[in-house]
Design an enzyme around this catalytic site. Sequence first.
Site, PDB file in Angstrom:
ATOM      1  N   THR A   1       0.824  -1.219   0.000  1.00 16.92           N
ATOM      2  CA  THR A   1       0.000   0.000   0.000  1.00 16.92           C
ATOM      3  C   THR A   1       0.852   1.261   0.000  1.00 16.92           C
ATOM      4  O   THR A   1       2.010   1.234   0.449  1.00 16.92           O
ATOM      5  CB  THR A   1      -0.892  -0.018   1.269  1.00 16.92           C
ATOM      6  OG1 THR A   1      -1.469   1.264   1.454  1.00 16.92           O
ATOM      7  CG2 THR A   1      -0.076  -0.342   2.527  1.00 16.92           C
ATOM      8  N   ASP A   2       0.270   2.359  -0.456  1.00 17.81           N
ATOM      9  CA  ASP A   2       0.984   3.646  -0.394  1.00 17.81           C
ATOM     10  C   ASP A   2       1.088   4.161   1.044  1.00 17.81           C
ATOM     11  O   ASP A   2       1.851   5.079   1.327  1.00 17.81           O
ATOM     12  CB  ASP A   2       0.295   4.699  -1.284  1.00 17.81           C
ATOM     13  CG  ASP A   2      -1.145   5.003  -0.893  1.00 17.81           C
ATOM     14  OD1 ASP A   2      -1.688   4.342   0.024  1.00 17.81           O
ATOM     15  OD2 ASP A   2      -1.746   5.912  -1.512  1.00 17.81           O
ATOM     16  N   GLU A   3       0.303   3.545   1.963  1.00 20.27           N
ATOM     17  CA  GLU A   3       0.279   4.067   3.336  1.00 20.27           C
ATOM     18  C   GLU A   3       1.618   3.877   4.050  1.00 20.27           C
ATOM     19  O   GLU A   3       1.885   4.521   5.066  1.00 20.27           O
ATOM     20  CB  GLU A   3      -0.874   3.427   4.121  1.00 20.27           C
ATOM     21  CG  GLU A   3      -2.185   3.679   3.415  1.00 20.27           C
ATOM     22  CD  GLU A   3      -3.438   3.353   4.219  1.00 20.27           C
ATOM     23  OE1 GLU A   3      -3.383   3.373   5.440  1.00 20.27           O
ATOM     24  OE2 GLU A   3      -4.470   3.089   3.575  1.00 20.27           O
TER      25      GLU A   3
ATOM     26  N   TYR B   1      -1.599  -0.541  10.973  1.00 22.36           N
ATOM     27  CA  TYR B   1      -1.758  -1.195   9.660  1.00 22.36           C
ATOM     28  C   TYR B   1      -0.570  -0.880   8.757  1.00 22.36           C
ATOM     29  O   TYR B   1       0.091  -1.781   8.237  1.00 22.36           O
ATOM     30  CB  TYR B   1      -3.067  -0.745   8.991  1.00 22.36           C
ATOM     31  CG  TYR B   1      -3.133  -1.070   7.509  1.00 22.36           C
ATOM     32  CD1 TYR B   1      -3.138  -2.391   7.065  1.00 22.36           C
ATOM     33  CD2 TYR B   1      -3.179  -0.055   6.538  1.00 22.36           C
ATOM     34  CE1 TYR B   1      -3.183  -2.691   5.695  1.00 22.36           C
ATOM     35  CE2 TYR B   1      -3.223  -0.340   5.181  1.00 22.36           C
ATOM     36  CZ  TYR B   1      -3.227  -1.664   4.767  1.00 22.36           C
ATOM     37  OH  TYR B   1      -3.266  -1.960   3.426  1.00 22.36           O
TER      38      TYR B   1
ATOM     39  N   LYS C   1       2.421  -3.310   7.219  1.00 21.72           N
ATOM     40  CA  LYS C   1       2.675  -3.490   5.777  1.00 21.72           C
ATOM     41  C   LYS C   1       4.114  -3.057   5.447  1.00 21.72           C
ATOM     42  O   LYS C   1       4.795  -3.702   4.651  1.00 21.72           O
ATOM     43  CB  LYS C   1       1.678  -2.672   4.935  1.00 21.72           C
ATOM     44  CG  LYS C   1       0.244  -3.162   4.974  1.00 21.72           C
ATOM     45  CD  LYS C   1       0.034  -4.555   4.396  1.00 21.72           C
ATOM     46  CE  LYS C   1       0.202  -4.629   2.899  1.00 21.72           C
ATOM     47  NZ  LYS C   1      -0.206  -5.963   2.367  1.00 21.72           N
TER      48      LYS C   1
HETATM   49  P1  NAD Z   1      -9.567  -7.400   2.291  1.00 22.87           P
HETATM   50  O1  NAD Z   1      -9.534  -7.123   3.756  1.00 22.87           O
HETATM   51  O2  NAD Z   1     -10.810  -7.135   1.519  1.00 22.87           O
HETATM   52  O3  NAD Z   1      -9.191  -8.943   2.031  1.00 22.87           O
HETATM   53  C1  NAD Z   1      -8.174  -9.594   2.722  1.00 22.87           C
HETATM   54  C2  NAD Z   1      -8.330 -11.084   2.486  1.00 22.87           C
HETATM   55  O4  NAD Z   1      -7.266 -11.748   3.178  1.00 22.87           O
HETATM   56  C3  NAD Z   1      -9.636 -11.671   3.035  1.00 22.87           C
HETATM   57  O5  NAD Z   1     -10.212 -12.535   2.098  1.00 22.87           O
HETATM   58  C4  NAD Z   1      -9.206 -12.407   4.289  1.00 22.87           C
HETATM   59  O6  NAD Z   1     -10.034 -13.532   4.576  1.00 22.87           O
HETATM   60  C5  NAD Z   1      -7.792 -12.833   3.914  1.00 22.87           C
HETATM   61  N1  NAD Z   1      -6.955 -13.030   5.103  1.00 22.87           N
HETATM   62  C6  NAD Z   1      -6.818 -12.201   6.170  1.00 22.87           C
HETATM   63  N2  NAD Z   1      -5.979 -12.742   7.083  1.00 22.87           N
HETATM   64  C7  NAD Z   1      -5.576 -13.943   6.571  1.00 22.87           C
HETATM   65  C8  NAD Z   1      -4.706 -14.955   7.022  1.00 22.87           C
HETATM   66  N3  NAD Z   1      -4.097 -14.866   8.223  1.00 22.87           N
HETATM   67  N4  NAD Z   1      -4.498 -16.037   6.235  1.00 22.87           N
HETATM   68  C9  NAD Z   1      -5.121 -16.139   5.031  1.00 22.87           C
HETATM   69  N5  NAD Z   1      -5.974 -15.221   4.564  1.00 22.87           N
HETATM   70  C10 NAD Z   1      -6.198 -14.126   5.312  1.00 22.87           C
HETATM   71  O7  NAD Z   1      -8.327  -6.610   1.703  1.00 22.87           O
HETATM   72  P2  NAD Z   1      -8.158  -5.878   0.298  1.00 22.87           P
HETATM   73  O8  NAD Z   1      -8.685  -4.504   0.412  1.00 22.87           O
HETATM   74  O9  NAD Z   1      -8.642  -6.771  -0.785  1.00 22.87           O
HETATM   75  O10 NAD Z   1      -6.566  -5.768   0.244  1.00 22.87           O
HETATM   76  C11 NAD Z   1      -5.780  -6.820  -0.323  1.00 22.87           C
HETATM   77  C12 NAD Z   1      -4.316  -6.442  -0.249  1.00 22.87           C
HETATM   78  O11 NAD Z   1      -4.092  -5.212  -0.951  1.00 22.87           O
HETATM   79  C13 NAD Z   1      -3.803  -6.218   1.174  1.00 22.87           C
HETATM   80  O12 NAD Z   1      -2.512  -6.739   1.254  1.00 22.87           O
HETATM   81  C14 NAD Z   1      -3.787  -4.699   1.326  1.00 22.87           C
HETATM   82  O13 NAD Z   1      -2.798  -4.299   2.248  1.00 22.87           O
HETATM   83  C15 NAD Z   1      -3.458  -4.276  -0.092  1.00 22.87           C
HETATM   84  N6  NAD Z   1      -3.964  -2.952  -0.482  1.00 22.87           N
HETATM   85  C16 NAD Z   1      -5.285  -2.614  -0.309  1.00 22.87           C
HETATM   86  C17 NAD Z   1      -5.742  -1.373  -0.719  1.00 22.87           C
HETATM   87  C18 NAD Z   1      -7.195  -0.982  -0.577  1.00 22.87           C
HETATM   88  O14 NAD Z   1      -7.548   0.183  -0.860  1.00 22.87           O
HETATM   89  N7  NAD Z   1      -8.093  -1.863  -0.205  1.00 22.87           N
HETATM   90  C19 NAD Z   1      -4.854  -0.466  -1.324  1.00 22.87           C
HETATM   91  C20 NAD Z   1      -3.508  -0.855  -1.487  1.00 22.87           C
HETATM   92  C21 NAD Z   1      -3.085  -2.095  -1.081  1.00 22.87           C
HETATM   93  P1  TYD Z   2     -10.619   4.092   4.517  1.00 23.92           P
HETATM   94  O1  TYD Z   2     -11.595   3.680   3.466  1.00 23.92           O
HETATM   95  O2  TYD Z   2     -10.715   3.456   5.867  1.00 23.92           O
HETATM   96  O3  TYD Z   2      -9.177   3.917   3.886  1.00 23.92           O
HETATM   97  P2  TYD Z   2      -7.727   4.410   4.460  1.00 23.92           P
HETATM   98  O4  TYD Z   2      -7.867   4.801   5.869  1.00 23.92           O
HETATM   99  O5  TYD Z   2      -6.924   3.162   4.301  1.00 23.92           O
HETATM  100  O6  TYD Z   2      -7.301   5.517   3.562  1.00 23.92           O
HETATM  101  O7  TYD Z   2     -10.741   5.663   4.740  1.00 23.92           O
HETATM  102  C1  TYD Z   2     -10.587   6.567   3.653  1.00 23.92           C
HETATM  103  C2  TYD Z   2     -10.651   7.973   4.238  1.00 23.92           C
HETATM  104  O8  TYD Z   2     -11.973   8.203   4.752  1.00 23.92           O
HETATM  105  C3  TYD Z   2      -9.716   8.189   5.413  1.00 23.92           C
HETATM  106  O9  TYD Z   2      -9.220   9.530   5.383  1.00 23.92           O
HETATM  107  C4  TYD Z   2     -10.602   8.019   6.636  1.00 23.92           C
HETATM  108  C5  TYD Z   2     -11.957   8.519   6.144  1.00 23.92           C
HETATM  109  N1  TYD Z   2     -13.131   7.870   6.761  1.00 23.92           N
HETATM  110  C6  TYD Z   2     -14.141   8.651   7.321  1.00 23.92           C
HETATM  111  O10 TYD Z   2     -14.073   9.899   7.320  1.00 23.92           O
HETATM  112  N2  TYD Z   2     -15.216   8.015   7.877  1.00 23.92           N
HETATM  113  C7  TYD Z   2     -15.325   6.653   7.897  1.00 23.92           C
HETATM  114  O11 TYD Z   2     -16.329   6.128   8.454  1.00 23.92           O
HETATM  115  C8  TYD Z   2     -14.292   5.857   7.318  1.00 23.92           C
HETATM  116  C9  TYD Z   2     -14.376   4.361   7.325  1.00 23.92           C
HETATM  117  C10 TYD Z   2     -13.219   6.515   6.739  1.00 23.92           C
END
Ligand code: NAD
Ligand code: TYD
Length: 348
Positions: A131-133, A156, A160
């Site tokens: 992630t970019d975070e 988090y 990562k």
């Molecule tokens: P998500 O939370 O929707 O899905 C995570 C999946 O991992 C789930 O299916 C869960 O059951 C599985 N999981 C969790 N713990 C586990 C374990 N111990 N063993 C096996 N499986 C397990 O997450 P997402 O949003 O689809 O993100 C997927 C990846 O992309 C993550 O690595 C996240 O850090 C990265 N990512 C997400 C975003 C975003 O905006 N959602 C952006 C950048 C990177």
């Molecule tokens: P989120 O979807 O949790 O992603 P991330 O924290 O990984 O960027 O949140 C996106 C943005 O929205 C973040 O600045 C937090 C804000 N946010 C709210 O203001 N209210 C909410 O209920 C949630 C879940 C997020």
Amino acid sequence: MRKILITGGAGFIGSHVVRLFVNKYPNYQIFNLDALTYAGNLENLIDIESNENYTFLRGDITDEVYINSIFKKYCFDDVIHLAAESHVDRSISDPLAFAKTNVLGTMILLNNFKELHKNNWKGKRFYHISTDEVYGSLGENGLFKETTSYDPNSPYSASKASSDHFVRAYGETYGLPFIITNCSNNYGKQQFPEKLIPLFINNVLNNKPLPVYGDGNYTRDWLYVIDHAKAIDMVFHRGNIYQTYNIGGFNEWKNIDLVKLLCKQMDKKLGRSVGSSEKLITFVKDRPGHDLRYAIDASKINQELGWSPTVTFEQGLSETIDWYISNEHWLKNITSGNYQNYYMKKYK
Ligand code: NAD
Ligand code: TYD
């Protein structure tokens, strides 16, 4: 047949990646390994679950014995690693769960991959999705580049960042052929309704308050999940090993402006009077350690691999809202917890 282990394939981004790979590459065997935590939902993959080149494995990446057994049994050629605890707010209330899955789980996968292939890395790759975070927070200006120093602020992002460091360390120390991508915030269909966009769609549908943290002036760079899945496909096949690529939408939105756009689109789609959803906006206590701004410079992946986002935010958001409106049963299944019975019905 190339055997690819995709972890976290029942989650939001993982399910889009699994679907893309299963449909596009019939000559690959795709193994989806997922623990099915609260965030894993096999209903996301109903359309491909019977395909011959698809196998679901239920297991936890922190379970060393189990991971060891599947690496021995299937001898995966490659790993695309998405499994993670992914929600910042949960990491604030339960940081240890994040260290366990995101750091220890990643190391267990790295160890097994190393033991399996250490005598011949040729053609193999361990692709870590991050992630970019990890870069921390930007001020009003600037963009995250691949060379930006890591400076994570939430449990988090710290977990990562740590997993990224271990992946790189295995590359340096053992020669393990890795690629890392760091992507900005994703949105699209089948995202668990705890993240901003699906939570707010669900709340508008149910006339519930929209809890905007702080003053709402926090900025995120949003990317449509299908564009992320396409980038992952491209990087997996054509990216250079030992490299990092940043992936982003060139699409920055302050939370409050995004929420207002979402409300406007939903009023129109639901036939509600203009401004009625905006009335649900409620400013609530800020998230501790809230990062002000994320924004990605995606020029490296653009120049080296020719990737760029294809879907505009207005279009992607509109399609996302349409999907949630016409799949209210999916949302109801999630909010009631019924989705967790699907595995029992289907696989046991
Ligand atoms: P998500 O939370 O929707 O899905 C995570 C999946 O991992 C789930 O299916 C869960 O059951 C599985 N999981 C969790 N713990 C586990 C374990 N111990 N063993 C096996 N499986 C397990 O997450 P997402 O949003 O689809 O993100 C997927 C990846 O992309 C993550 O690595 C996240 O850090 C990265 N990512 C997400 C975003 C975003 O905006 N959602 C952006 C950048 C990177
Ligand atoms: P989120 O979807 O949790 O992603 P991330 O924290 O990984 O960027 O949140 C996106 C943005 O929205 C973040 O600045 C937090 C804000 N946010 C709210 O203001 N209210 C909410 O209920 C949630 C879940 C997020």
